[in-house]
Enzyme design. Structure first.
Site, mmCIF file in Angstrom:
data_model
loop_
_atom_site.group_PDB
_atom_site.id
_atom_site.type_symbol
_atom_site.label_atom_id
_atom_site.label_comp_id
_atom_site.label_asym_id
_atom_site.label_seq_id
_atom_site.Cartn_x
_atom_site.Cartn_y
_atom_site.Cartn_z
ATOM 1 C CB CYS A 99 5.553 -9.866 1.928
ATOM 2 S SG CYS A 99 6.511 -8.630 2.830
ATOM 3 C CG HIS A 178 -5.253 -15.485 3.919
ATOM 4 N ND1 HIS A 178 -5.054 -14.946 5.178
ATOM 5 C CD2 HIS A 178 -5.514 -14.430 3.100
ATOM 6 C CE1 HIS A 178 -5.198 -13.636 5.124
ATOM 7 N NE2 HIS A 178 -5.476 -13.294 3.869
ATOM 8 C CG HIS A 250 17.102 -21.810 -11.185
ATOM 9 N ND1 HIS A 250 18.476 -21.753 -11.140
ATOM 10 C CD2 HIS A 250 16.778 -22.192 -12.444
ATOM 11 C CE1 HIS A 250 18.968 -22.089 -12.328
ATOM 12 N NE2 HIS A 250 17.958 -22.353 -13.125
ATOM 13 C CG HIS A 254 9.652 -12.471 0.478
ATOM 14 N ND1 HIS A 254 9.952 -11.279 -0.124
ATOM 15 C CD2 HIS A 254 9.114 -12.174 1.681
ATOM 16 C CE1 HIS A 254 9.621 -10.293 0.690
ATOM 17 N NE2 HIS A 254 9.115 -10.813 1.800
ATOM 18 C CG ASN A 287 11.129 -7.336 2.831
ATOM 19 O OD1 ASN A 287 10.557 -7.402 1.755
ATOM 20 N ND2 ASN A 287 10.650 -7.865 3.938
#
Length: 290
Positions: A99, A178, A250, A254, A287
């Protein structure tokens, strides 16, 4: 798992080849997945060209991404063949990054436009769920068959000065962390510890991006607290956490899952109204992994 997921025959965005309401046996081979990619990504590019007036020969750079489906020729090459982009178009395809790949791609977009002045860049992210289908019986892995959806988008980026007035947005910051160093965060499955790992990732991202977006009054509040804690030794003074609704207009969070969105909302102390568009996106589209 699929029966209890609430998948709708009319309103669920899954390709017919793996939709339990339309396929007795799921078909998830490369050729079938490519048909979905052509429909989703080709449709998004067609819509963008029609709305903007941009022509294929006007595109200098093409960036595509898909988290799991990585065919040869690439998805970028597929679009070049379909729309007949120029022979000297700079094409890049990203895959295998889950993702987070959308954020990775936007970082690449930024770097490419910094290296190529006066350029038009077409960015086409997609999710090809046909090839994501899991045919086994392990429940943690079966959940992905019900939560992921097909979908794609096309965005037009440019650094041409003449386009400044017409542009809807300006890309100011792009931050990525990461967490693959951790064994608990490494892999492709939806276990019960996903919200916990997402929370650790989100904390690292927030620490990095917050100083870049705070208002001057929030900087003053933060400086006051640092002075009180470090200079005056007032250790009981809580650490500064800004009101994000005061420095962000805004929130496009995800829609990775209900628990993930609830965790983000709590971690950033956001009101329901700020997160509702993401909950609605998860409810209506699932998703889409971008």
């Amino acid at each position: 798992v699929l029966e209890r997921s609430g998948l709708s025959a009319e309103g669920t965005y899954l390709p017919a080849a793996i939709h339990p309401a339309h396929a007795k046996e799921p078909k998830h081979d490369m050729a079938t997945a490519m048909l979905e990619a052509q429909a989703v990504m080709g449709g998004a590019v067609s819509d963008l060209l029609a709305k903007t007036g941009l022509k294929p020969q006007d595109v200098d750079i093409l960036v595509t991404n898909c988290s799991i489906f990585c065919p040869t020729p690439s998805l970028a090459s597929m679009l070049i063949n379909k729309f007949k982009f120029r022979q000297d178009v700079q094409a890049y395809n990203l895959g295998g990054m889950g993702c987070s790949i959308g954020v990775v791609a936007v970082g690449l977009v930024r770097d490419l436009l910094q290296a190529h002045p006066n350029a038009n860049l077409l960015f086409v992210p997609a999710e090809v769920t046909t090839y994501c289908f899991y045919p086994g019986t392990q429940r943690d892995l079966m959940v992905s068959n019900a939560i992921f959806r097909m979908g794609g988008a096309a965005s037009y980026f440019t650094n041409r000065p003449a386009a400044r007035r017409a542009a809807k947005y300006a890309l100011e910051h792009c931050v990525r962390v990461h967490t693959g160093q951790s064994d608990a965060a490494y892999g492709v499955y939806l276990g019960k510890d996903v919200p916990q790992q997402a929370g650790k990732m989100l904390e690292a991202v927030i620490k990095s991006i917050t100083p870049k977006i705070m208002t001057w009054s929030q900087w003053l509040q933060a400086a006051t607290i640092v002075f009180q804690r470090k200079t005056l030794g007032w250790k009981n003074v809580p650490y500064f956490v800004p009101d994000y609704t005061a420095c962000v207009d805004h929130f496009a969070l995800h829609a990775g899952g209900y628990a993930v969105l609830k965790g983000i909302m709590a971690g950033m102390n956001l009101p329901v109204s700020a997160v509702m568009p993401s909950f609605a996106s998860l409810r209506d589209y699932g998703n889409t992994s971008r």
